[in-house]
Structures are given as structure tokens and as C-alpha cells.
Design a protein around this motif. Structure first.
Motif, PDB file in Angstrom:
ATOM      1  N   GLN A 110      26.751 -36.551 -14.463  1.00 29.09           N
ATOM      2  CA  GLN A 110      26.757 -35.086 -14.429  1.00 29.09           C
ATOM      3  C   GLN A 110      26.319 -34.578 -13.058  1.00 29.09           C
ATOM      4  O   GLN A 110      26.939 -33.691 -12.471  1.00 29.09           O
ATOM      5  CB  GLN A 110      25.806 -34.533 -15.486  1.00 29.09           C
ATOM      6  N   ARG A 111      25.219 -35.159 -12.544  1.00 31.07           N
ATOM      7  CA  ARG A 111      24.669 -34.717 -11.266  1.00 31.07           C
ATOM      8  C   ARG A 111      25.645 -34.979 -10.121  1.00 31.07           C
ATOM      9  O   ARG A 111      25.851 -34.136  -9.240  1.00 31.07           O
ATOM     10  CB  ARG A 111      23.350 -35.445 -10.997  1.00 31.07           C
ATOM     11  N   ALA A 112      26.286 -36.140 -10.156  1.00 30.31           N
ATOM     12  CA  ALA A 112      27.241 -36.485  -9.107  1.00 30.31           C
ATOM     13  C   ALA A 112      28.426 -35.528  -9.115  1.00 30.31           C
ATOM     14  O   ALA A 112      28.872 -35.046  -8.062  1.00 30.31           O
ATOM     15  CB  ALA A 112      27.706 -37.925  -9.297  1.00 30.31           C
ATOM     16  N   ALA A 113      28.947 -35.224 -10.323  1.00 26.01           N
ATOM     17  CA  ALA A 113      30.079 -34.301 -10.445  1.00 26.01           C
ATOM     18  C   ALA A 113      29.675 -32.899  -9.997  1.00 26.01           C
ATOM     19  O   ALA A 113      30.424 -32.199  -9.307  1.00 26.01           O
ATOM     20  CB  ALA A 113      30.591 -34.281 -11.884  1.00 26.01           C
ATOM     21  N   LEU A 114      28.457 -32.484 -10.380  1.00 24.37           N
ATOM     22  CA  LEU A 114      27.958 -31.154 -10.018  1.00 24.37           C
ATOM     23  C   LEU A 114      27.881 -30.994  -8.503  1.00 24.37           C
ATOM     24  O   LEU A 114      28.367 -29.997  -7.943  1.00 24.37           O
ATOM     25  CB  LEU A 114      26.585 -30.926 -10.649  1.00 24.37           C
ATOM     26  N   MET A 115      27.277 -31.957  -7.822  1.00 22.15           N
ATOM     27  CA  MET A 115      27.091 -31.830  -6.378  1.00 22.15           C
ATOM     28  C   MET A 115      28.419 -31.909  -5.632  1.00 22.15           C
ATOM     29  O   MET A 115      28.623 -31.217  -4.632  1.00 22.15           O
ATOM     30  CB  MET A 115      26.130 -32.911  -5.889  1.00 22.15           C
ATOM     31  N   ARG A 116      29.324 -32.754  -6.131  1.00 16.24           N
ATOM     32  CA  ARG A 116      30.645 -32.860  -5.493  1.00 16.24           C
ATOM     33  C   ARG A 116      31.377 -31.528  -5.550  1.00 16.24           C
ATOM     34  O   ARG A 116      31.911 -31.041  -4.540  1.00 16.24           O
ATOM     35  CB  ARG A 116      31.466 -33.957  -6.181  1.00 16.24           C
ATOM     36  N   VAL A 117      31.395 -30.911  -6.726  1.00 22.03           N
ATOM     37  CA  VAL A 117      32.122 -29.658  -6.915  1.00 22.03           C
ATOM     38  C   VAL A 117      31.399 -28.495  -6.226  1.00 22.03           C
ATOM     39  O   VAL A 117      32.035 -27.640  -5.592  1.00 22.03           O
ATOM     40  CB  VAL A 117      32.318 -29.373  -8.418  1.00 22.03           C
ATOM     41  N   ALA A 118      30.077 -28.448  -6.338  1.00 22.40           N
ATOM     42  CA  ALA A 118      29.307 -27.366  -5.702  1.00 22.40           C
ATOM     43  C   ALA A 118      29.497 -27.383  -4.192  1.00 22.40           C
ATOM     44  O   ALA A 118      29.624 -26.327  -3.552  1.00 22.40           O
ATOM     45  CB  ALA A 118      27.835 -27.498  -6.058  1.00 22.40           C
ATOM     46  N   THR A 119      29.549 -28.571  -3.595  1.00 24.09           N
ATOM     47  CA  THR A 119      29.777 -28.681  -2.156  1.00 24.09           C
ATOM     48  C   THR A 119      31.180 -28.210  -1.797  1.00 24.09           C
ATOM     49  O   THR A 119      31.375 -27.495  -0.805  1.00 24.09           O
ATOM     50  CB  THR A 119      29.577 -30.140  -1.697  1.00 24.09           C
ATOM     51  N   LEU A 120      32.148 -28.589  -2.619  1.00 24.41           N
ATOM     52  CA  LEU A 120      33.528 -28.191  -2.377  1.00 24.41           C
ATOM     53  C   LEU A 120      33.689 -26.678  -2.425  1.00 24.41           C
ATOM     54  O   LEU A 120      34.399 -26.077  -1.619  1.00 24.41           O
ATOM     55  CB  LEU A 120      34.450 -28.853  -3.414  1.00 24.41           C
ATOM     56  N   LEU A 121      32.984 -26.036  -3.373  1.00 24.46           N
ATOM     57  CA  LEU A 121      33.083 -24.586  -3.550  1.00 24.46           C
ATOM     58  C   LEU A 121      32.054 -23.819  -2.719  1.00 24.46           C
ATOM     59  O   LEU A 121      32.020 -22.585  -2.768  1.00 24.46           O
ATOM     60  CB  LEU A 121      32.906 -24.226  -5.035  1.00 24.46           C
ATOM     61  N   GLN A 122      31.208 -24.560  -1.993  1.00 23.06           N
ATOM     62  CA  GLN A 122      30.176 -23.963  -1.141  1.00 23.06           C
ATOM     63  C   GLN A 122      29.213 -23.082  -1.938  1.00 23.06           C
ATOM     64  O   GLN A 122      28.874 -21.958  -1.541  1.00 23.06           O
ATOM     65  CB  GLN A 122      30.825 -23.173   0.003  1.00 23.06           C
ATOM     66  N   ILE A 123      28.763 -23.599  -3.073  1.00 23.35           N
ATOM     67  CA  ILE A 123      27.786 -22.869  -3.905  1.00 23.35           C
ATOM     68  C   ILE A 123      26.561 -23.733  -4.190  1.00 23.35           C
ATOM     69  O   ILE A 123      25.792 -23.435  -5.115  1.00 23.35           O
ATOM     70  CB  ILE A 123      28.417 -22.400  -5.238  1.00 23.35           C
ATOM     71  N   GLU A 124      26.354 -24.786  -3.390  1.00 24.55           N
ATOM     72  CA  GLU A 124      25.227 -25.677  -3.666  1.00 24.55           C
ATOM     73  C   GLU A 124      23.886 -24.961  -3.533  1.00 24.55           C
ATOM     74  O   GLU A 124      22.902 -25.351  -4.186  1.00 24.55           O
ATOM     75  CB  GLU A 124      25.278 -26.914  -2.757  1.00 24.55           C
ATOM     76  N   HIS A 125      23.827 -23.885  -2.744  1.00 25.92           N
ATOM     77  CA  HIS A 125      22.577 -23.133  -2.596  1.00 25.92           C
ATOM     78  C   HIS A 125      22.328 -22.164  -3.748  1.00 25.92           C
ATOM     79  O   HIS A 125      21.278 -21.505  -3.797  1.00 25.92           O
ATOM     80  CB  HIS A 125      22.595 -22.354  -1.276  1.00 25.92           C
ATOM     81  N   LEU A 126      23.274 -22.083  -4.686  1.00 22.89           N
ATOM     82  CA  LEU A 126      23.144 -21.137  -5.803  1.00 22.89           C
ATOM     83  C   LEU A 126      22.807 -21.825  -7.124  1.00 22.89           C
ATOM     84  O   LEU A 126      22.695 -21.165  -8.160  1.00 22.89           O
ATOM     85  CB  LEU A 126      24.455 -20.357  -5.986  1.00 22.89           C
ATOM     86  N   LEU A 127      22.620 -23.131  -7.116  1.00 23.83           N
ATOM     87  CA  LEU A 127      22.545 -23.897  -8.362  1.00 23.83           C
ATOM     88  C   LEU A 127      21.363 -23.504  -9.249  1.00 23.83           C
ATOM     89  O   LEU A 127      21.441 -23.645 -10.471  1.00 23.83           O
ATOM     90  CB  LEU A 127      22.493 -25.391  -8.056  1.00 23.83           C
ATOM     91  N   ASP A 128      20.283 -22.990  -8.664  1.00 26.68           N
ATOM     92  CA  ASP A 128      19.104 -22.640  -9.471  1.00 26.68           C
ATOM     93  C   ASP A 128      19.108 -21.186  -9.929  1.00 26.68           C
ATOM     94  O   ASP A 128      18.223 -20.766 -10.676  1.00 26.68           O
ATOM     95  CB  ASP A 128      17.828 -22.915  -8.667  1.00 26.68           C
ATOM     96  N   ARG A 129      20.113 -20.416  -9.495  1.00 28.61           N
ATOM     97  CA  ARG A 129      20.149 -18.999  -9.881  1.00 28.61           C
ATOM     98  C   ARG A 129      20.779 -18.812 -11.256  1.00 28.61           C
ATOM     99  O   ARG A 129      21.500 -19.666 -11.753  1.00 28.61           O
ATOM    100  CB  ARG A 129      20.943 -18.190  -8.849  1.00 28.61           C
ATOM    101  N   LYS A 130      20.509 -17.631 -11.844  1.00 24.48           N
ATOM    102  CA  LYS A 130      21.153 -17.224 -13.093  1.00 24.48           C
ATOM    103  C   LYS A 130      22.376 -16.359 -12.740  1.00 24.48           C
ATOM    104  O   LYS A 130      22.427 -15.754 -11.650  1.00 24.48           O
ATOM    105  CB  LYS A 130      20.180 -16.422 -13.963  1.00 24.48           C
ATOM    106  N   PRO A 131      23.364 -16.250 -13.642  1.00 26.12           N
ATOM    107  CA  PRO A 131      24.565 -15.461 -13.355  1.00 26.12           C
ATOM    108  C   PRO A 131      24.288 -14.025 -12.926  1.00 26.12           C
ATOM    109  O   PRO A 131      25.012 -13.475 -12.081  1.00 26.12           O
ATOM    110  CB  PRO A 131      25.327 -15.512 -14.682  1.00 26.12           C
ATOM    111  N   ALA A 132      23.245 -13.403 -13.470  1.00 27.88           N
ATOM    112  CA  ALA A 132      22.930 -12.016 -13.121  1.00 27.88           C
ATOM    113  C   ALA A 132      22.539 -11.869 -11.651  1.00 27.88           C
ATOM    114  O   ALA A 132      22.587 -10.753 -11.104  1.00 27.88           O
ATOM    115  CB  ALA A 132      21.812 -11.485 -14.012  1.00 27.88           C
ATOM    116  N   GLN A 133      22.157 -12.967 -11.015  1.00 31.71           N
ATOM    117  CA  GLN A 133      21.737 -12.929  -9.616  1.00 31.71           C
ATOM    118  C   GLN A 133      22.888 -13.207  -8.644  1.00 31.71           C
ATOM    119  O   GLN A 133      22.665 -13.343  -7.451  1.00 31.71           O
ATOM    120  CB  GLN A 133      20.619 -13.958  -9.391  1.00 31.71           C
TER     121      GLN A 133
END
Length: 371
Positions: A110-133
Motif C-alpha cells: 500500500q505504502r509503495a503504491a501510495l508514494m509512487r502515485v503521489a509523486t506522479l501527481l505531485q501531491i506527496e506534500h498533501l498526504l496528511d491533510r483532510k479533503p476540506a484543507q
């Protein structure tokens, strides 16, 4: 990646037939856009592909596998909806991996897939936020990322950009285009926005009343529309339609326009010569036609041009890069796309030239393109 084949798909709601025998085949890695107005059946077709609605007739194949009667969760597809449908109480990371949790994928994967996709979409700095933020564009990326972590064979997008403002829509179109180029995944994308369709698709299927009007690459649909509906639906401003009849003058075939309500001798009617290289058994003198002309193929006439019409400037609409000029030609409105400053005065007589090499001819009865 995998191919997608639809064979004879029909869908009825009671006595109303919403899909009327859809036949489409996508090669692996193609980007298909289902384009049409509200109520044409495009979202229904997407739901049938996803398994959220059952087809009354027909077959659906993903690769060589028949998934017509397969449960949605077992079709190996991922869907991105018009509403982002993110869990408000979960972080971005958990929203993206929740589907993997349900499938009991181990945490390391799960973690490997998450980081791969988050890096691709350039949202790795948003992973700890909630949708409202998050902004609208960031939420859309999270929704796409949630689909991507599963590595499905086919992606389905149901008008994913319709909730965004114009600037953000343009930015997200670019992001989705880049994403497809990097991943090479098969995508089916639903929209009523022709700009999205033309910029994103490798092929477009234009739907009307549950039937495919044309299935072709964007350039072919724009330059060689299959019928008058497609010609009028794709293009901003839409194609101009001028009634006429094929006539010969000086041994050359052309279109004699019949714009005026007055009965004029043929020699007095406006006449636009067809390109000399244009030959077809369907193009014979005496046949009634509808001439289709794109606004950008109309310009101000010079002395060397033969395909000309006289008109009166009724309206000028500056758009920055271009000026849309609405002209009255024998009482028929004709829209031309001109350079800024070419025309500056409403009510002024003007002579326009038409690039007949890019014109389309249609049968006025069937509305089909004449080859």
C-alpha cells in the motif's frame, strides 16, 4: 493496460431505449472521449462499462475477457466521478489507500503504491491533510490517485472537471493529458465539453440519442464530420451551413448558393468553385447540397480569389486573439473568424473569400457527408 470492446450494447429503461446498439473497439492505451449533449446516453454507457448498470443486449470485453455479467469489483476497472467522493474524516493518504485496505493488500505494498502515485501527481506534500484543507484541483488529483493506486486495466472518468472553474479546468486537462502520456493506460472519458474532447482524446465517439454519430480521431471529426449534427456540434463557433446546388460553369463544378428567397436565374446566384482535384461520382451537376464552412476558413477577399461572397457586417465580437464577425449574406448569417482589427465597423459592406479546399458537402435530406 488492456483493450476494450463494446459489441451491440443496448440499454432500456422501461419502453425508452437509451443506448441503441453501441459498437466500439479501443486498442490498449487509447484515450476515448464519449462526447455529446445531456441526455445522449454517454454516462449511461460509462456505467454499463463499469457494471453499475446492466446492458439489455450486447457484450463487453476487457482484453479477451468477457465481463458483461461480471460484478463491478471484479472487472479490474477504476472510476473517477464528477463529485470527488472523498471521505472527509480520512487523510489524503488513507483516502487513496482505503480501497487497497478493503482488498487486504499488505501495508508495505500500500505504502509503495501510495508514494509512487503521489509523486506522479505531485501531491506527496498533501498526504496528511483532510479533503476540506484542499483546493478543488488538489481534490481532483486525490480522486485520480485513488483510482491509480489499484493499477486497473481501464480508467473511467465521468465528467471529472465539470466542478472546476475555467482556469483550473485548463490546468487539469493538461495534467490528465500528461498523465496518460506517462502511464499509457486505456481511458474512457465522458464530457459534454468539446474542448476537453479535442485536446485529450486519441479518438472521440460522438453520441446523439443513444447512437454513435462518428467514431474517429479528433482531427478527422473536425475536418471531415460524418454528418451535419457532428459538424454543428464540434467547433466554436459552429460550422456555417449554406444551401446550394452543384452546378458547372466554364467546365468546372461548383456550388451555386440558394440563399435568397427570391427566385434568381442560375447565372445570378453566388457560385463557389470546388477544388479541381475534387472528384467523386456523388458530385454531379444538378444535385442539391448543403455547404459546410468553418469560420476560420473565411477571410477578407483579395483580387486573386475566386470563391467570394458579398455580405454586410452585422456584429463584431472581439475575443483577444481573434474577432468573430457575423455577416449577413443575402439574409443568411455567416460567422467568420478574423484577425483583430481586420474589420472595425458594423454595417459596412464586405467581400469575403472561402477556402473551398476545407469545405464540406452534405446531403440536405439525409444530412450525411457526401464523400
Amino acid at each position: 493496460m488492456s483493450s476494450l470492446t463494446l459489441r451491440g450494447i443496448k440499454k432500456r429503461f422501461g419502453p425508452i431505449e437509451v443506448l441503441k446498439g453501441i459498437d466500439i473497439r479501443l486498442e490498449s492505451g487509447e484515450f476515448l472521449v464519449l462526447l455529446g449533449p445531456s441526455g445522449c446516453g454517454k454516462s449511461t454507457l460509462l456505467n454499463v462499462i463499469a457494471g453499475l448498470a446492466d446492458a439489455n443486449e450486447g457484450e463487453i470485453l476487457i482484453g479477451d475477457r468477457d465481463v458483461t455479467d461480471v460484478h463491478p469489483k471484479d472487472r479490474d476497472i477504476a472510476m473517477v466521478f464528477q463529485s470527488y467522493a472523498l471521505y472527509p474524516n480520512m487523510s489524503v493518504a488513507r483516502n487513496m489507500t482505503f480501497g487497497l485496505e478493503i482488498r487486504r493488500v499488505d501495508r508495505a505494498s500500500q505504502r509503495a503504491a501510495l508514494m509512487r502515485v503521489a509523486t506522479l501527481l505531485q501531491i506527496e506534500h498533501l498526504l496528511d491533510r483532510k479533503p476540506a484543507q484542499l483546493s478543488g484541483g488538489q481534490r481532483q488529483r486525490v480522486a485520480i490517485g485513488r483510482a491509480m493506486v489499484r493499477e486497473p486495466k481501464v480508467f473511467l472518468f465521468d465528467e471529472p472537471l465539470s466542478n472546476l472553474d475555467a482556469k483550473l479546468r485548463a490546468e487539469m486537462r493538461t495534467e490528465i493529458k500528461k498523465l496518460h502520456q506517462r502511464l499509457g493506460t486505456t481511458i474512457v472519458y465522458v464530457t459534454h465539453d468539446q474542448i476537453e474532447a479535442m485536446t485529450l482524446a486519441s479518438r472521440i465517439a460522438i453520441l446523439r440519442d443513444g447512437a454513435v454519430q462518428q467514431f474517429a480521431p479528433p482531427e478527422e471529426i473536425y475536418e471531415r464530420p460524418a454528418n451535419m449534427y457532428v459538424a454543428g456540434f464540434v467547433g466554436t463557433p459552429p460550422m456555417n451551413f449554406l444551401p446550394g446546388r452543384l452546378t458547372a460553369r466554364g467546365g468546372r463544378l461548383g456550388v451555386g448558393l440558394r440563399l435568397s428567397t427570391e427566385t434568381l436565374p442560375e447565372r445570378m446566384q453566388p457560385w463557389l468553385p470546388l477544388p479541381e482535384a475534387r472528384g467523386s461520382s456523388a458530385l454531379q451537376a444538378g444535385r442539391d447540397v448543403m455547404l459546410g464552412v468553418r469560420p476560420e476558413t473565411i477571410g477578407l477577399a483579395t483580387t486573386q480569389v475566386t470563391a467570394t461572397l458579398d455580405g454586410l457586417v452585422e456584429l463584431l465580437e472581439p475575443t483577444g486573439a481573434d474577432t468573430m464577425a457575423v455577416l449577413s449574406v443575402d439574409g443568411v448569417a455567416v460567422t467568420a473568424r478574423l484577425k483583430p482589427g481586420e474589420l472595425q465597423q458594423v454595417g459596412k459592406p464586405v467581400r469575403i473569400a472561402i477556402d473551398m479546399s476545407r469545405a464540406s458537402l452534405f446531403d440536405p435530406t439525409t444530412e450525411l457527408r457526401i464523400a
